[in-house]
Design an enzyme around this catalytic site. Structure first.
Site, PDB file in Angstrom:
ATOM      1  CB  THR A 186     -11.150   1.630  -1.850  1.00 26.92           C
ATOM      2  OG1 THR A 186     -10.351   1.723  -0.681  1.00 26.92           O
ATOM      3  CG2 THR A 186     -11.581   3.024  -2.296  1.00 26.92           C
TER       4      THR A 186
ATOM      5  CG  ASP B 163      -2.059   0.950   1.139  1.00 25.42           C
ATOM      6  OD1 ASP B 163      -2.428   1.325   0.008  1.00 25.42           O
ATOM      7  OD2 ASP B 163      -2.609   1.329   2.193  1.00 25.42           O
TER       8      ASP B 163
END
Length: 317
Positions: free
Chosen positions: A155, A16
């Site tokens: 998301t 990430d």
């Protein structure tokens, strides 16, 4: 063996980050980015060439000042994605402007623009996931985009209703936010004697995982937004886990064996339940005050960081 090596035996590890050096260091399969991560990277001198080429691109495309800023911001996101794809075998997730999260048509338009920018640079759309907030409007956009072989990463998933709607729409991948769920419960004083297996963020992903496997949904589950390595290890066996550089570092320097915590007998099949209608979705999602707060907060924060990125670019333009 360290915990990171062990974890990779059961789960696809994703980084990430938009920092190329971090990605090179940990050799992930995929990588995820968002406006906040890109904002951190654009201030680093080593990525000056990305900003310069994006400004040059925007000026060449022309249009009014607002259009040029928009093109420059999109090009920055794409250029980071292109650099990341040089280092990974899998896909990169590129997030579109969060301010479009409640407009299906504009989400579709922006997503197609981003994909075209990748393809104009020689990157096949199969290497990119368009990242959208998991609003009803974005879920509908993802369903339409799939018809053009544009796959999406939905998301900011906090509620079970969001996860259900994504699966029923055939979304490629979802990102449930473990750490932000934990944060909400902790801030409300609802966590006593913390045990990772009882972490509300961990339990949320477990529920989604078993539901998806029970009803044979193909949507990939990628746990995200972790606060500690205990949360990560409690989800060992999840399809994918996207992990920050700080926690990857901890896993890499901690000796031990990760054990598989999530698995399901896929030979067992059940008839799928009736799909959620839009009213079902909103009713069920709004029963979860945590999910309502964290989804809106997440969209706002990504929008703020998008504004900051555009401010930086406007000075250059």
């Amino acid at each position: 063996m360290n915990l990171l090596q062990s974890l990779k035996n059961f789960t696809t590890v994703v980084v990430d980050s938009s920092d190329i050096n971090i990605i090179r260091k940990y050799h992930p399969y995929d990588a995820t980015t968002n406006p906040s991560l890109i904002l951190k990277s654009v201030n680093l001198k080593i990525y000056e060439h990305i900003i310069n080429s994006s400004i040059k691109y925007a000026k060449k495309k022309g249009g009014n000042y607002k259009k040029q800023i928009s093109n420059a911001a999109d090009k920055v996101a794409v250029n980071f994605g292109i650099e990341i794809l040089k280092e990974i075998p899998g896909r990169v997730s590129t997030e579109i402007d969060a301010r479009l999260s409640f407009n299906t048509e504009l989400c579709i338009k922006k997503s197609k623009k981003i994909i075209k920018m990748y393809e104009d640079s020689g990157i096949n759309r199969s290497k990119v996931l368009i990242k959208l907030a998991a609003t009803w409007e974005c879920i509908l956009a993802a369903k339409e985009l799939k018809k053009d072989n544009i796959q999406c990463n939905l998301t900011l998933v906090f509620s079970f209703a969001q996860a259900r709607a994504c699966a029923e729409s055939g979304v490629f991948l979802i990102s449930p936010f473990v750490g932000r769920i934990y944060d909400w419960y902790k801030n409300k004083g609802r966590i006593d004697n913390y045990i990772p297996s009882n972490d509300p963020g961990v339990l949320s992903v477990q529920k989604i995982y078993f539901y998806y496997k029970k009803y044979n949904y193909n949507t990939i589950i990628m746990g995200a937004s972790f606060r500690n390595i205990e949360q990560i290890l409690s989800l060992c066996g999840c399809d994918k886990l996207t992990i920050s550089p700080e926690l990857l570092e901890q896993l890499n320097f901690t000796q031990g064996i990760a054990t598989e915590k999530l698995f399901y007998n896929e030979d067992i099949y059940y008839d799928k339940p009736k799909e959620l209608s839009v009213s079902d979705f909103y009713w069920q999602h709004n029963q979860d005050s945590m999910a309502v707060e964290k989804l809106s907060e997440g969209i706002r924060q990504f929008a703020v960081d998008q504004d900051k990125l555009e401010t930086i670019l406007s000075c250059r333009l």
